[in-house]
Every structure is written in C-alpha cells, then in structure tokens.
Design a protein around this motif. Structure first.
Motif, PDB file in Angstrom:
ATOM      1  N   ILE A   1       2.234   8.034  15.183  1.00  0.00           N
ATOM      2  CA  ILE A   1       2.082   6.599  15.480  1.00  0.00           C
ATOM      3  C   ILE A   1       2.351   5.807  14.201  1.00  0.00           C
ATOM      4  CG2 ILE A   1       0.462   4.782  16.183  1.00  0.00           C
ATOM      5  CD1 ILE A   1      -0.864   6.759  17.982  1.00  0.00           C
ATOM      6  N   GLY A   2       1.955   6.391  13.074  1.00  0.00           N
ATOM      7  CA  GLY A   2       2.172   5.738  11.786  1.00  0.00           C
ATOM      8  C   GLY A   2       3.640   5.432  11.540  1.00  0.00           C
ATOM      9  N   ALA A   3       4.525   6.319  12.053  1.00  0.00           N
ATOM     10  CA  ALA A   3       5.960   6.127  11.835  1.00  0.00           C
ATOM     11  C   ALA A   3       6.460   4.906  12.601  1.00  0.00           C
ATOM     12  CB  ALA A   3       6.708   7.370  12.279  1.00  0.00           C
ATOM     13  N   ILE A   4       5.838   4.626  13.751  1.00  0.00           N
ATOM     14  CA  ILE A   4       6.240   3.434  14.523  1.00  0.00           C
ATOM     15  C   ILE A   4       5.581   2.206  13.911  1.00  0.00           C
ATOM     16  CG2 ILE A   4       6.296   2.388  16.830  1.00  0.00           C
ATOM     17  CD1 ILE A   4       5.541   5.224  17.895  1.00  0.00           C
ATOM     18  N   TYR A   5       4.346   2.419  13.475  1.00  0.00           N
ATOM     19  CA  TYR A   5       3.543   1.298  12.982  1.00  0.00           C
ATOM     20  C   TYR A   5       4.149   0.650  11.736  1.00  0.00           C
ATOM     21  CZ  TYR A   5      -0.237  -0.871  10.322  1.00  0.00           C
ATOM     22  OH  TYR A   5      -0.974  -1.727   9.562  1.00  0.00           O
ATOM     23  N   LEU A   6       4.594   1.498  10.794  1.00  0.00           N
ATOM     24  CA  LEU A   6       5.038   0.941   9.512  1.00  0.00           C
ATOM     25  C   LEU A   6       6.181  -0.076   9.606  1.00  0.00           C
ATOM     26  CD1 LEU A   6       4.422   3.728   6.894  1.00  0.00           C
ATOM     27  CD2 LEU A   6       3.810   1.312   6.672  1.00  0.00           C
ATOM     28  N   PRO A   7       7.278   0.255  10.323  1.00  0.00           N
ATOM     29  CA  PRO A   7       8.333  -0.776  10.423  1.00  0.00           C
ATOM     30  C   PRO A   7       7.839  -2.047  11.105  1.00  0.00           C
ATOM     31  CG  PRO A   7       8.983   1.268  11.523  1.00  0.00           C
ATOM     32  CD  PRO A   7       7.648   1.512  10.943  1.00  0.00           C
TER      33      PRO A   7
ATOM     34  N   MET B   1       0.863  -1.190   0.000  1.00  0.00           N
ATOM     35  CA  MET B   1       0.000   0.000   0.000  1.00  0.00           C
ATOM     36  C   MET B   1       0.892   1.231   0.000  1.00  0.00           C
ATOM     37  SD  MET B   1      -3.233  -0.630   2.529  1.00  0.00           S
ATOM     38  CE  MET B   1      -3.871   1.039   2.551  1.00  0.00           C
ATOM     39  N   ASP B   2       0.326   2.322  -0.489  1.00  0.00           N
ATOM     40  CA  ASP B   2       1.093   3.556  -0.512  1.00  0.00           C
ATOM     41  C   ASP B   2       1.355   4.018   0.934  1.00  0.00           C
ATOM     42  OD1 ASP B   2       2.143   5.811  -1.946  1.00  0.00           O
ATOM     43  OD2 ASP B   2       0.531   6.919  -0.946  1.00  0.00           O
ATOM     44  N   LYS B   3       2.628   4.288   1.241  1.00  0.00           N
ATOM     45  CA  LYS B   3       2.988   4.630   2.623  1.00  0.00           C
ATOM     46  C   LYS B   3       2.239   5.862   3.126  1.00  0.00           C
ATOM     47  CE  LYS B   3       7.625   2.868   2.996  1.00  0.00           C
ATOM     48  NZ  LYS B   3       8.794   3.194   2.245  1.00  0.00           N
ATOM     49  N   LYS B   4       2.082   6.842   2.237  1.00  0.00           N
ATOM     50  CA  LYS B   4       1.389   8.081   2.651  1.00  0.00           C
ATOM     51  C   LYS B   4      -0.060   7.776   3.005  1.00  0.00           C
ATOM     52  CE  LYS B   4       3.186  12.395   0.964  1.00  0.00           C
ATOM     53  NZ  LYS B   4       3.760  12.462  -0.388  1.00  0.00           N
ATOM     54  N   ASP B   5      -0.681   6.953   2.150  1.00  0.00           N
ATOM     55  CA  ASP B   5      -2.075   6.568   2.396  1.00  0.00           C
ATOM     56  C   ASP B   5      -2.206   5.925   3.765  1.00  0.00           C
ATOM     57  OD1 ASP B   5      -3.239   7.412   0.165  1.00  0.00           O
ATOM     58  OD2 ASP B   5      -3.339   5.460  -0.857  1.00  0.00           O
ATOM     59  N   VAL B   6      -1.252   5.051   4.081  1.00  0.00           N
ATOM     60  CA  VAL B   6      -1.308   4.352   5.356  1.00  0.00           C
ATOM     61  C   VAL B   6      -1.166   5.350   6.499  1.00  0.00           C
ATOM     62  CG1 VAL B   6      -0.146   2.666   6.838  1.00  0.00           C
ATOM     63  CG2 VAL B   6      -0.410   2.195   4.409  1.00  0.00           C
ATOM     64  N   ARG B   7      -0.174   6.228   6.390  1.00  0.00           N
ATOM     65  CA  ARG B   7       0.058   7.164   7.497  1.00  0.00           C
ATOM     66  C   ARG B   7      -1.108   8.131   7.664  1.00  0.00           C
ATOM     67  NH1 ARG B   7       5.896   9.228   8.801  1.00  0.00           N
ATOM     68  NH2 ARG B   7       4.653   9.966  10.537  1.00  0.00           N
ATOM     69  N   ASN B   8      -1.734   8.508   6.537  1.00  0.00           N
ATOM     70  CA  ASN B   8      -2.862   9.435   6.642  1.00  0.00           C
ATOM     71  C   ASN B   8      -4.046   8.835   7.402  1.00  0.00           C
ATOM     72  OD1 ASN B   8      -1.655  11.547   5.413  1.00  0.00           O
ATOM     73  ND2 ASN B   8      -2.351  10.997   3.347  1.00  0.00           N
ATOM     74  N   GLN B   9      -4.065   7.514   7.468  1.00  0.00           N
ATOM     75  CA  GLN B   9      -5.163   6.869   8.205  1.00  0.00           C
ATOM     76  C   GLN B   9      -5.056   7.117   9.708  1.00  0.00           C
ATOM     77  OE1 GLN B   9      -7.815   5.292   6.903  1.00  0.00           O
ATOM     78  NE2 GLN B   9      -6.964   5.944   4.951  1.00  0.00           N
ATOM     79  N   PHE B  10      -3.887   7.505  10.168  1.00  0.00           N
ATOM     80  CA  PHE B  10      -3.697   7.674  11.605  1.00  0.00           C
ATOM     81  C   PHE B  10      -4.173   9.024  12.122  1.00  0.00           C
ATOM     82  CE2 PHE B  10      -1.073   4.075  10.773  1.00  0.00           C
ATOM     83  CZ  PHE B  10      -1.228   3.306  11.902  1.00  0.00           C
ATOM     84  N   GLY B  11      -4.140  10.037  11.310  1.00  0.00           N
ATOM     85  CA  GLY B  11      -4.578  11.360  11.763  1.00  0.00           C
ATOM     86  C   GLY B  11      -3.975  12.422  10.869  1.00  0.00           C
ATOM     87  N   LYS B  12      -4.266  13.690  11.219  1.00  0.00           N
ATOM     88  CA  LYS B  12      -3.761  14.802  10.389  1.00  0.00           C
ATOM     89  C   LYS B  12      -2.246  14.905  10.510  1.00  0.00           C
ATOM     90  CE  LYS B  12      -7.707  17.704   9.831  1.00  0.00           C
ATOM     91  NZ  LYS B  12      -8.667  17.305  10.860  1.00  0.00           N
ATOM     92  N   GLN B  13      -1.606  15.316   9.427  1.00  0.00           N
ATOM     93  CA  GLN B  13      -0.149  15.484   9.459  1.00  0.00           C
ATOM     94  C   GLN B  13       0.229  16.444  10.580  1.00  0.00           C
ATOM     95  OE1 GLN B  13       2.024  16.669   5.967  1.00  0.00           O
ATOM     96  NE2 GLN B  13       1.502  14.750   4.986  1.00  0.00           N
ATOM     97  N   ASP B  14       1.364  16.194  11.205  1.00  0.00           N
ATOM     98  CA  ASP B  14       1.879  17.003  12.317  1.00  0.00           C
ATOM     99  C   ASP B  14       1.163  16.741  13.639  1.00  0.00           C
ATOM    100  OD1 ASP B  14       3.652  18.186  10.593  1.00  0.00           O
ATOM    101  OD2 ASP B  14       2.252  19.796  10.091  1.00  0.00           O
ATOM    102  N   SER B  15       0.061  15.996  13.631  1.00  0.00           N
ATOM    103  CA  SER B  15      -0.549  15.671  14.924  1.00  0.00           C
ATOM    104  C   SER B  15       0.260  14.518  15.528  1.00  0.00           C
ATOM    105  CB  SER B  15      -2.007  15.255  14.739  1.00  0.00           C
ATOM    106  OG  SER B  15      -2.043  14.011  14.083  1.00  0.00           O
ATOM    107  N   TRP B  16       0.138  14.353  16.838  1.00  0.00           N
ATOM    108  CA  TRP B  16       0.915  13.271  17.466  1.00  0.00           C
ATOM    109  C   TRP B  16       0.406  11.908  17.010  1.00  0.00           C
ATOM    110  CZ3 TRP B  16      -1.206   9.635  20.708  1.00  0.00           C
ATOM    111  CH2 TRP B  16      -2.462   9.911  21.200  1.00  0.00           C
ATOM    112  N   LEU B  17      -0.870  11.869  16.648  1.00  0.00           N
ATOM    113  CA  LEU B  17      -1.429  10.594  16.180  1.00  0.00           C
ATOM    114  C   LEU B  17      -0.752  10.158  14.880  1.00  0.00           C
ATOM    115  CD1 LEU B  17      -5.211  11.086  16.859  1.00  0.00           C
ATOM    116  CD2 LEU B  17      -3.808   9.209  17.705  1.00  0.00           C
ATOM    117  N   TYR B  18      -0.453  11.138  14.043  1.00  0.00           N
ATOM    118  CA  TYR B  18       0.189  10.862  12.752  1.00  0.00           C
ATOM    119  C   TYR B  18       1.518  10.148  12.984  1.00  0.00           C
ATOM    120  CZ  TYR B  18       1.871  11.786   7.996  1.00  0.00           C
ATOM    121  OH  TYR B  18       2.352  11.661   6.714  1.00  0.00           O
TER     122      TYR B  18
END
Ligand code: PFF
Length: 439
Positions: free
Chosen positions: A412-418, A393-410
């Motif tokens: 989480i996507g950085a930890i989640y992907l690896p 899946m597109d990495k950006k698409d995946v990270r966008n599912q976590f929340g708005k960019q620059d939010s702390w929720l976003y």
C-alpha cells in the motif's frame, strides 16, 4: 475507537447536512464522496505516520522527524486552527446541551417548524444562556483531559456510538414514511452536475477534512499514542467508512424531513436544529426519542471536543517543557480552557443581535471561523503535511509504517507515496485556488 470518536461528531450531523443543503444536495454528495476517497484516506494515513513515527504531538512531531526547527510554523498553524475550531465548535456543542434540556422539559411539544425556528433564534439571541451551555461543554471536556480518563470515554463510546447509529437508522426509517419524503431523497441522491461549481468543490473538500479531523494535528496527536502493532491503513479505512456512513445517514434523515416540513434546505447552521425536533414530534415515544438523540449527539460532540482540546493541551505541554516556566498537563488544561472561553464568547456574541460589530462582508465571526477553518486552514495544513511526508521524510521509514516488508500491506505504501508526493498537493492547490477564484 478514539479516532473514530474524534471524527464522528457535529461535523457529520450538524455541518454536513447544512453545507450539503447550501450546495445543491446530490451534486455536493458526489463531490464529497470523491474527496473522502482521494484526500481523506491518504491524509489520515499521513497524519498517523507523522504521529506514530515521531511519538510527539503536533508541536514536536515535525521537529523530531527532521531534527531541525524549519517546520515549526506548521505546528503553530495546527494550534491556531484548533483554537479557531474550538471557538465555534463549543458553541454548537452548547446548543446540543440546550436541546437536551429543552427535550426533557417538553419545550417542543405540539410546536410546528416555524416555532422551532423561533426557538432557535431566541436561543442564539440569549448570549448569557448560550455561554453557560458552552461553558458546561468546555468544563466537561477539561475534566476528561484533566483526569486523563480517555480510556473511560473510549469504553463509553464503544456502546454509545453504535447506539447513535442505530437511532439514526430508526429515524431514517420514520422520516422516509413522511409525505413528500421522496423529494428530499431526490434532492440528496440525484446529482445535478450543472450545480457543481468551484465553490461546491472547495466546500466539499473542506467538509471532508473537517469531518475526518484532518489538517490540524488531531490525528498526529492520536498517532503518537498508537500502539506499535496497530495497522495504519486498516484504522484509517475503518474511520473513513464509519464517518462517511454517519454523514450519509444524517442526510438521509434531514433532507426528506426538510421537504416534508417545508423547510428551506439552504437554511444554514440552524437547519438541523429546526428539523430534528420536528422529526421527533412525528415519532412514537417522541419525548424519549428527543432526549436520547440529543443526548447521544452531545456524546458524539464531546468525543470530538476532547480530541480538539487534546491537540492544544499536548502542544502547550510539549512547547513549554524545556522553558523556564513549564506547564504541566493540568496547567495547560486551564490555560487552553481560558483561551477557548474567550473565543467562545466572541463567537456567541457575533450571533446575537448586539454582535453586528463582529460581522464582516455579511458574515459574522462564527461563520468566518466555521468557513475559514474548514476551507482554508485545514486544506493548507494538510497540503503541507502531505509534502512533508512525501518529500521530507525518509521513504523507507514511511513505507515501514504500513507493515512488514513483503506483506501486502507494505505494498500500500507504494501506492501511497506518489499520492502524497504529487496528486494530493496538486489537487488541493488546484481546488483551493479555483474555489477562491484565483485560478
Ligand atoms: N471531525 C469532527 C466532526 O466531524 O465533528 C470535528 C473535528 C474534531 C475537527 C477534531 C478537527 C479535529 F481535530
């Protein structure tokens, strides 16, 4: 709430205690909790991401996200897993219905654990009655899906599920006052690391998947119905905490009672059905407590069967949509109910004395379905789903599912992907091959 309803069910109250009992208690609990953390949370998010981003059921989700049919096999594996699970899950739900009736008719009054064990044996030897109770469970689930009254069920669960938890807290309190209950507490909470072997780890991983409804597309399907503004991480965390809490409370009730009543913790699938009635006999308002608890257990079971059947119904409706013979929701409910009833019949017969022809390698059809779905199919499906999100899946698409960019929720996507790219697939594979003795 619906996802919590899917997760909390017989897996927590029936399966968790018996699997923990067979695998050494405390040692199992530790490994289970680690599995829930490492696998459960990220994999719940994985299925939510697939469902929410695609807006499709397990049938169309992979296809919609990749715009080709290369992952279609995974959809079919999810469907197959759902059918296998329903086959035995409806049988156990049927047992719960039977126990409500038995509680109402005072069948347990004045009996001891030996008699409870006999009661259970005679139940599973009466194929006709067992089938009738399972049929009732299938009908109830089918009616909910037919009329699409999920909303009503959700509202009902909001009241009944906390009541179940409250009831479990009260029962735990009563059980802890029984003589020798400390032996059970030790069994459940004292981890003997020497007892941990590859099979324990595989069983714990499988149980964590089963309990959280991961690895068969149920969460994909619910993710597709999720409102756009719903937060995936928070929802997953809530479901994991609630589900684990219910399982731990089930252990807290069952194990002290197991030792107080002299039952073997490794008794297998009948464990809670022998121990629970014995607990009610010790409680004040025994008759009422028994009815209330088994009634609530039925509700917990049915909120899970709804999600199980919904996977298959949504799958069939979507799969036939563009064919010459499209099956609408109603027709799909009928077809799936019929298939499930055939599976229920095989599972039920394999438990009776006449069912020896449905046994292989010392395990009957029911045990095989139970074991294969949780320890083989769900981990393998989840393994493929993690790879799908992590690599395809597109990495950006995946990270966008976590929340708005620059939010702390976003973040989480950085930890989640690896995690889903490397750690989870490798860990599942290692545990799987190790548990099967291949590695
Ligand atoms: N998680 C449910 C339980 O613990 O009882 C069982 C289950 C429901 C498994 C739905 C899978 C599923 F899709």
């Amino acid at each position: 709430m619906a996802t919590a309803g899917s997760a909390v069910g017989l897996g927590n109250i029936w399966k968790f205690p018996y699997i923990a009992g067979e695998n050494g208690g405390g040692a199992f609990l530790i490994v289970y909790l680690i599995c829930v953390l490492i696998f459960g949370l990220p994999l719940l998010m994985t299925e939510f991401i697939i469902g929410k981003k695609s807006g499709k059921s397990a049938f169309g989700a992979f296809q919609a996200l990749r715009k080709n049919k290369k992952w279609q096999w995974l959809s079919w594996c999810c469907m197959l897993t759902a059918i296998i699970i329903m086959g035995f899950y409806f049988v156990v739900t049927g047992w719960c219905f039977h126990y409500v009736v038995a509680a109402v008719t005072h069948s347990f009054k004045g009996l001891d654990t030996g008699a409870f064990s006999e009661h259970f044996t005679s139940l599973v030897n009466n194929g006709g009655s067992m089938f009738a109770y399972s049929l009732l469970a299938v009908l109830l689930t089918a009616i909910v899906l037919w009329f699409d009254v999920n909303k009503g069920i959700e509202r009902m669960s909001k009241i009944l599920m906390p009541l179940l938890l409250l009831m479990m807290v009260l029962m735990a309190g009563r059980v802890l006052m029984l003589p020798d209950s400390n032996i059970g507490m030790k069994f459940f909470f004292q981890a003997d690391f020497l007892k941990i072997n590859p099979q324990t780890v595989l069983a714990a991983m499988g149980q964590s998947f089963f309990s959280l409804s991961i690895g068969m597309g149920a969460i994909i399907t619910y993710g597709a119905y999720m409102p756009a503004n719903q937060n995936i991480s928070a929802t997953s965390l809530q479901v994991v905490v609630l589900d684990t809490l219910v399982a731990v409370f089930a252990g807290l009730i069952i194990f002290p009672a197991v030792f107080a009543f002299g039952v073997d913790p490794a008794e297998g699938p009948q464990l809670v059905f022998v121990v629970l009635p014995a607990i009610f006999e010790q409680m004040s308002f025994a008759w009422f407590s028994g009815i209330l608890f088994f009634g609530l257990l039925c509700v917990a079971a049915v909120t899970s069967t709804i999600s199980l059947m919904e996977v298959a119904v949504a799958f069939l409706t979507e799969a036939t949509e563009k064919t010459k013979h499209p099956l609408n929701r109603h027709k799909s409910v009928l077809v799936i109910s019929a298939i499930v009833l055939v599976m229920v019949a095989f599972n039920g017969i394999s438990l009776t004395n006449d069912g020896t022809w449905l046994c292989w390698e010392g395990k009957n059809f029911f045990d095989w379905s139970d074991m294969l779905s949780a320890n083989i199919f769900m981990p393998l499906n989840a393994f493929a789903m993690a790879l799908f999100v992590g690599w395809f899946m597109d990495k950006k698409d995946v990270r966008n599912q976590f929340g708005k960019q620059d939010s702390w929720l976003y973040r989480i996507g950085a930890i989640y992907l690896p995690l889903v790219r490397f750690l989870i697939p490798l860990a599942i594979l290692a545990i799987f091959l190790n548990g099967l003795g291949i590695l």
